[in-house]
Design a protein around this motif. Structure first.
Motif, PDB file in Angstrom:
ATOM      1  N   PHE A  17      -0.030 -12.934  -0.719  1.00  0.00           N
ATOM      2  CA  PHE A  17      -0.379 -11.535  -1.005  1.00  0.00           C
ATOM      3  C   PHE A  17       0.887 -10.779  -1.396  1.00  0.00           C
ATOM      4  N   ASP A  63       4.036  -8.280  -1.510  1.00  0.00           N
ATOM      5  CA  ASP A  63       4.899  -7.573  -0.559  1.00  0.00           C
ATOM      6  C   ASP A  63       4.674  -6.068  -0.730  1.00  0.00           C
ATOM      7  N   VAL A 106      10.008  -9.871  10.135  1.00  0.00           N
ATOM      8  CA  VAL A 106       8.680 -10.157  10.686  1.00  0.00           C
ATOM      9  C   VAL A 106       8.726 -11.572  11.278  1.00  0.00           C
ATOM     10  N   HIS A 158       7.273 -16.828   6.560  1.00  0.00           N
ATOM     11  CA  HIS A 158       6.777 -16.352   5.266  1.00  0.00           C
ATOM     12  C   HIS A 158       7.796 -16.694   4.193  1.00  0.00           C
ATOM     13  N   HIS A 188       9.108 -15.683   0.418  1.00  0.00           N
ATOM     14  CA  HIS A 188       9.073 -14.664  -0.629  1.00  0.00           C
ATOM     15  C   HIS A 188       9.124 -15.389  -1.976  1.00  0.00           C
TER      16      HIS A 188
HETATM   17  P1  5GP Z   1      11.542 -10.511   5.941  1.00  0.00           P
HETATM   18  O1  5GP Z   1      12.575  -9.422   5.888  1.00  0.00           O
HETATM   19  O2  5GP Z   1      11.054 -10.717   7.351  1.00  0.00           O
HETATM   20  O3  5GP Z   1      11.985 -11.795   5.295  1.00  0.00           O
HETATM   21  O4  5GP Z   1      10.345 -10.021   5.046  1.00  0.00           O
HETATM   22  C1  5GP Z   1       9.337  -9.203   5.519  1.00  0.00           C
HETATM   23  C2  5GP Z   1       8.677  -8.598   4.327  1.00  0.00           C
HETATM   24  O5  5GP Z   1       7.449  -8.038   4.726  1.00  0.00           O
HETATM   25  C3  5GP Z   1       9.486  -7.464   3.663  1.00  0.00           C
HETATM   26  O6  5GP Z   1       9.786  -7.823   2.315  1.00  0.00           O
HETATM   27  C4  5GP Z   1       8.555  -6.263   3.759  1.00  0.00           C
HETATM   28  O7  5GP Z   1       8.603  -5.439   2.618  1.00  0.00           O
HETATM   29  C5  5GP Z   1       7.205  -6.917   3.934  1.00  0.00           C
HETATM   30  N1  5GP Z   1       6.238  -6.093   4.663  1.00  0.00           N
HETATM   31  C6  5GP Z   1       6.466  -5.317   5.750  1.00  0.00           C
HETATM   32  N2  5GP Z   1       5.338  -4.703   6.149  1.00  0.00           N
HETATM   33  C7  5GP Z   1       4.362  -5.110   5.284  1.00  0.00           C
HETATM   34  C8  5GP Z   1       2.957  -4.831   5.182  1.00  0.00           C
HETATM   35  O8  5GP Z   1       2.374  -4.087   5.968  1.00  0.00           O
HETATM   36  N3  5GP Z   1       2.285  -5.442   4.172  1.00  0.00           N
HETATM   37  C9  5GP Z   1       2.916  -6.276   3.282  1.00  0.00           C
HETATM   38  N4  5GP Z   1       2.162  -6.801   2.308  1.00  0.00           N
HETATM   39  N5  5GP Z   1       4.223  -6.572   3.347  1.00  0.00           N
HETATM   40  C10 5GP Z   1       4.936  -5.992   4.345  1.00  0.00           C
END
Ligand code: 5GP
Length: 118
Positions: free
Chosen positions: A32, A34, A100, A104, A106
């Protein structure tokens, strides 16, 4: 199972508790957009089975992990960025920039991406 993982945002998305625009889905993964895209194409690919990050994978997760990578390639094809190339990122832990606590990937593309990242 660690509740920090199972209560996380992406765990709730994986369980269907929070709706998302599905780019790709199969029995193992869900992809989905970001919410804060860092490139014209920025898609997140998560496993349906909860895992914290790439550093906590075990040998038993090998099939899922391989499937996740194949799904990233399928997402790139579906989003039309395969020919130009893209970047697949797995942030892991605090120093890795993971915000998070649920595995995941990217998938970023649609522009030339700088290297190394900051
Ligand atoms: P990380 O920093 O953990 O590698 O990536 C977490 C990602 O989750 C970030 O790029 C952030 O923009 C995305 N993210 C945070 N909250 C949400 C949300 O509620 N929905 C979606 N689709 N992405 C989110």
């Amino acid at each position: 199972m660690d509740t920090e993982i199972t209560d996380s945002l992406f765990a709730r998305i994986a369980r269907g508790e929070i709706p998302v625009t599905v780019v790709y889905e199969d029995e193992h993964v869900l992809a989905f957009p970001d919410i804060s895209p860092q490139a014209p194409v920025h898609i997140l690919v998560i496993p349906k089975r909860p895992v914290r990050n790439v550093l906590t994978l075990s040998a038993a997760d090998g099939e899922m992990a391989g499937h996740l990578l194949l799904a990233c390639a399928e997402v790139a094809r579906r989003m039309g960025i395969e020919a130009d190339g893209c970047r697949v990122v797995l942030n892991a832990g605090k120093a890795g920039g993971q915000t998070v606590p649920y595995l995941h990937a990217h998938v970023l593309g649609g522009r030339d991406l700088a290297w190394p990242p900051g």
